[in-house]
Every structure is written in structure tokens, then in C-alpha cells.
Design a protein around this motif. Structure first.
Motif, short mmCIF file in Angstrom:
data_model
loop_
_atom_site.label_atom_id
_atom_site.label_comp_id
_atom_site.label_asym_id
_atom_site.label_seq_id
_atom_site.Cartn_x
_atom_site.Cartn_y
_atom_site.Cartn_z
N LEU A 31 67.79 56.61 29.44
CA LEU A 31 66.39 56.53 29.84
C LEU A 31 65.68 57.16 28.41
CD1 LEU A 31 66.58 58.26 33.23
CD2 LEU A 31 66.35 55.79 33.02
N LYS A 32 66.27 56.79 27.29
CA LYS A 32 65.81 57.39 25.91
C LYS A 32 64.39 56.71 25.81
CE LYS A 32 66.64 58.05 21.09
NZ LYS A 32 67.85 57.65 20.24
N CYS A 33 64.34 55.74 25.97
CA CYS A 33 62.86 54.89 25.68
C CYS A 33 61.89 55.71 26.31
CB CYS A 33 63.09 53.40 26.25
SG CYS A 33 61.21 52.65 26.12
N TRP A 34 62.15 56.25 27.58
CA TRP A 34 60.85 56.62 28.33
C TRP A 34 60.79 58.33 27.92
CZ3 TRP A 34 57.48 53.20 29.82
CH2 TRP A 34 58.06 52.04 30.10
N THR A 35 61.81 58.81 28.07
CA THR A 35 61.85 60.31 27.63
C THR A 35 61.45 60.47 26.18
OG1 THR A 35 64.29 60.17 26.65
CG2 THR A 35 63.81 60.65 29.19
N VAL A 36 61.62 59.60 25.20
CA VAL A 36 60.97 59.83 23.97
C VAL A 36 59.45 59.86 23.98
CG1 VAL A 36 60.56 58.70 21.80
CG2 VAL A 36 63.03 59.10 22.62
N LEU A 37 58.87 58.76 24.69
CA LEU A 37 57.42 58.66 25.01
C LEU A 37 56.97 59.99 25.67
CD1 LEU A 37 57.31 54.99 26.11
CD2 LEU A 37 56.95 55.85 24.03
N LEU A 38 57.49 60.45 26.76
CA LEU A 38 56.79 61.59 27.46
C LEU A 38 57.19 62.75 26.70
CD1 LEU A 38 58.47 60.82 31.00
CD2 LEU A 38 56.04 61.29 30.28
N ARG A 39 58.12 62.98 25.76
CA ARG A 39 58.31 64.17 24.91
C ARG A 39 57.05 64.15 23.87
NH1 ARG A 39 63.25 66.00 20.57
NH2 ARG A 39 62.31 67.90 20.26
N HIS A 40 56.58 62.93 23.20
CA HIS A 40 55.70 62.86 22.21
C HIS A 40 54.35 63.22 22.87
CE1 HIS A 40 54.09 61.76 18.29
NE2 HIS A 40 53.08 61.14 18.98
N ILE A 41 54.10 62.71 24.25
CA ILE A 41 52.88 63.18 25.05
C ILE A 41 52.97 64.78 25.16
CG2 ILE A 41 51.45 63.00 27.04
CD1 ILE A 41 52.77 59.86 27.14
N HIS A 42 53.99 65.12 25.59
CA HIS A 42 54.26 66.75 25.83
C HIS A 42 53.64 67.69 24.56
CE1 HIS A 42 55.86 70.52 26.85
NE2 HIS A 42 55.94 70.13 28.01
N GLN A 43 54.35 66.97 23.61
CA GLN A 43 54.22 67.95 22.20
C GLN A 43 52.71 67.68 21.71
OE1 GLN A 43 57.28 66.05 20.05
NE2 GLN A 43 58.52 68.02 20.01
N THR A 44 52.21 66.38 21.97
CA THR A 44 50.77 66.30 21.53
C THR A 44 49.69 67.12 22.17
OG1 THR A 44 51.10 64.19 20.94
CG2 THR A 44 49.09 64.88 21.24
N LEU A 45 50.19 67.35 23.50
CA LEU A 45 49.26 68.24 24.39
C LEU A 45 49.37 69.41 24.06
CD1 LEU A 45 49.32 66.29 27.92
CD2 LEU A 45 47.17 66.73 26.58
#
Length: 409
Positions: free
Chosen positions: A294-308
């Protein structure tokens, strides 16, 4: 010549002594197909047969009904059960089961003794090649003191009952009961009456039906889970767990376990109940070691989380809130799923939940749930970030999607 012989023209030549017993001198033989066998009879007229027989189709009579009939009438004889690729015979004396034979490999005495724990596979292999028509396996094992005569007797009792119970699962095939007072040489006295054997056979069928509801698709692959806490397992469960390697299907485990279908499925059901494995479709390719499917999606979510966390840390709670109360369709998938301190989502738990909900579509529904969560997280981030930060986030997410080849998007 001491046995029947088939000529190149398809004729059957039998010794004169056998011909006399068949009554061949009194008239032509009549033949009837019985599964893979042929019944030859010199008594075409009803009622003229020397020994009574009962013949029929298993679609009309269940094995339990046949056993009950023979037991009630207290008959001596042999009940042959004929199904594709197998023949099983049950011997009776006074209506009680005293012996059974089978053409199925798993029903052989050696396999039964091994499943009972009376011998090891190494001991069985050591004597297997020494078996001859005059020196049977049981005699060899006793002769070499690998088992005692008592163990051999118990093993034969177990072999008889296992063969008998296996016939309860046959719903298509034919049966033939031939009355005969001649007892087989290896006849044993079982601890259960035929009536008790019937009751146990029916109970086993009911248990098997429930197990098949747990494993409706034999092509699913049990994938082992890490052992979080110590779980007490019996010897059978430990043995079957050794076969759960993330590669073998349920069907292959049943075949290789040599424990019998019922005992193996029962052990698998217990292992699943204590959450020692997940089920994955055999059509779903297993991820490489250390790879997150599920790396494609977990990477996107991690970037959103870190940005916030960097720009508007108080709004990270919006992501946590979603996981606590996701849409109803995804609620079972996000159970016990959360972010760590660095914004990594627990995708392993999510995937395990998906395999519990839909084993044959686990990866598909997990990706669908993450796609929805990513869209929600991106929307919430753009709602609280200023235009410049929001623009940078959107561009970065687009780059990450492109880098991943947009495989799941």
C-alpha cells in the motif's frame, strides 16, 4: 492357472474351480458395471442368487442409512462403497463393524499410525520398502519393536473407524452389500457400537460443514502473522502452523498435512481464531520481503500528515478523527489503525483487517479505503493551509503519484 486371466481378445479365462463356483457350467454369465468394477453373475433370475445382495445409488441412500439397516438386521457381510477413483469396503459381523479397507493412500495403516503419533515418518519410511504380500507393514513394525502388538491393534481400530467416517461425506457413487458370514483375518472389536459410529459420523459431517463455511475457498493462502503474545497450541495445531508459510493454499495444506481433512481444517480454524494467520487470495501476488503493497497511498498520507504537522499542527487531529470515525463501509478496515509520530500509517493492520473482511479482495478494498482517506486528507489540508503551502502540497502529491507510476490511482 490359479487366477482369472484376460486375453488379447477381451475374453476372461478363469480356473475350473472358480468357474464351478460361478456356476458357469449352468448358463451364461450376466455382467453389470459397478463403478470401476464389473459384477459377474450366473443367476439372472430374481431370487436365485446364492448370497443376497443390496445394490443402489448414494444419491438415494446415505451411508448412515445403509449402516443402520445392516445393524438393525444384524447381518454378516461386506458393504462396498464405490466412488470415482476410490473404493471403500466395510465388513460386518452380526451387524457390527469389524473391519474396513480402502484404496485411498491416506487410509493406509502406516499413515494412520503416524497420525496417531505411534510412529514417526522416519520409522515409516525405513520399513515401507520391506512390505511384501507375505510380510505386512504391521508385522514389520512389531517385529522391529517400533510399536507393540497393542499399539498395532489400536492402530487397526483407528484405521477402521477413519475409513468408515470418511464414507459419510460421499453423496454420489454406488454401493453394494454382499451377505457373507466369512470374517476377515484382521477383524477387530471396536469400542463403539455401529449405532454410536453412525452418530459420530453424522456429527463429523456437521462439524465439516461449519468448517467449510470458514474456508469456503480452498485456494486462499493463509499468511502467518507475528506472534504478539504466547498462545498455547496442541501438537496438531503446532504441526499445521508449520505448514502455514504464506505460499501454500488451504488445499495444499490439506494435501500435505496427511492428518485428514477434518483434523487439518479444525486445526486451521483454531489458528485463525487465535489470529495466527490472515487469508489472502492466491491470485494476489505476495509482496516482496519488506515491501509495503500500500506504499503508493501511505507515502501520500505521510506527506500530508507531515505538512500539516509543520504548517498547522493543531489540524493533524482532523486526520486522526477520520480514522476514529471513518465512513461505515470502511469502518472495519480502519479498526486499530493510526499514525506514528512521524506520520506513517499502520498499513499492516489495515491489510490484516481487509483480509478478514474479504480475503479474496483484501488488497483491492484496502487500496480503495486509502484512496478515499487520501482524498479527504488532501481536501482538509487545502482547507487550512494558505494558498502557497496548499499549492506546494498539491504539486508534491502529483509528483509522488507520477513517481509511483500511478499504479493504484
Amino acid at each position: 492357472m490359479d487366477r482369472p486371466h484376460v486375453t488379447a481378445d477381451g475374453d476372461v479365462i478363469v480356473p475350473r474351480g472358480c468357474a464351478g463356483k460361478l456356476g458357469a457350467a449352468t448358463g451364461p454369465l450376466q455382467s453389470r458395471e459397478l463403478g470401476d468394477d464389473v459384477l459377474l453373475s450366473a443367476h439372472p433370475q430374481p431370487g436365485e442368487r446364492e448370497k443376497p445382495i443390496l445394490y443402489g445409488d448414494l444419491r438415494l441412500f446415505h451411508v448412515a442409512e445403509l449402516l443402520a439397516l445392516i445393524s438393525t438386521m444384524q447381518r454378516d457381510g461386506v458393504l462396498h462403497i464405490l466412488v470415482p477413483d476410490a473404493k471403500k469396503s466395510i465388513f460386518f459381523a452380526g451387524g457390527e463393524v469389524v473391519f474396513a479397507t480402502s484404496t485411498v493412500e491416506d487410509d493406509r495403516l502406516g499413515e494412520i499410525l503416524w497420525r496417531q503419533g505411534r510412529i514417526t515418518l522416519e520409522q515409516l519410511s525405513a520399513v515401507q520398502d520391506l512390505v511384501t504380500p507375505k510380510k505386512r507393514l504391521g508385522a514389520l513394525l512389531v517385529e522391529r519393536r517400533l510399536i507393540s502388538p497393542r499399539d498395532l491393534y489400536r492402530g487397526i481400530q483407528g484405521q477402521v473407524t477413519e475409513i468408515l467416517y470418511s464414507t459419510f461425506h460421499f453423496t454420489r457413487g454406488e454401493f453394494l452389500f454382499v451377505e457373507d458370514a466369512t470374517a476377515p483375518k484382521n477383524a477387530v472389536r471396536l469400542e463403539q457400537s455401529t449405532r454410536d459410529l453412525i452418530a459420530e459420523g453424522i456429527r463429523r459431517v456437521e462439524v465439516m460443514n461449519r468448517l467449510e463455511e470458514i474456508f469456503p475457498d480452498r485456494e486462499l493462502v493463509p499468511v502467518p502473522r507475528p506472534l504478539a503474545v504466547e498462545v498455547r497450541l496442541g501438537e496438531t495445531e503446532r504441526y499445521v502452523r508449520h505448514l502455514v508459510d504464506g505460499k501454500r493454499t488451504v488445499a495444499r495444506i490439506l494435501q500435505e498435512s496427511r492428518l485428514g481433512e477434518l483434523d487439518t481444517l479444525r486445526a486451521l480454524a483454531h489458528l485463525r481464531r487465535v489470529q495466527l494467520f490472515d487469508l489472502r487470495s492466491s491470485r494476489e501476488a505476495p509482496p516482496a520481503a519488506g515491501e509495503d503493497p500500500l506504499k503508493c497511498w501511505t507515502v501520500l498520507l505521510r506527506h500530508i500528515h507531515q505538512t500539516l504537522a509543520a504548517e498547522e499542527p493543531e489540524y493533524v487531529a482532523r486526520l486522526e478523527s477520520y480514522l476514529g470515525s471513518p465512513p461505515a463501509t470502511h469502518r472495519p478496515l480502519f479498526a486499530n489503525v493510526g499514525f506514528d509520530s512521524e506520520g506513517r500509517l499502520d498499513s499492516a493492520t489495515l491489510l490484516r483487517n481487509a483480509r478478514t473482511v474479504a480475503p479474496d479482495r483484501a488488497l483491492e478494498i484496502a487500496r480503495e479505503a486509502l484512496r478515499s482517506f487520501t482524498d479527504y486528507a488532501h481536501f482538509q489540508a487545502l482547507d487550512v493551509l494558505d494558498d502557497a503551502a496548499g499549492g506546494r502540497l498539491s504539486r508534491r502529491l502529483a509528483e509522488l503519484r507520477q513517481r509511483a507510476g500511478n499504479e493504484e490511482g
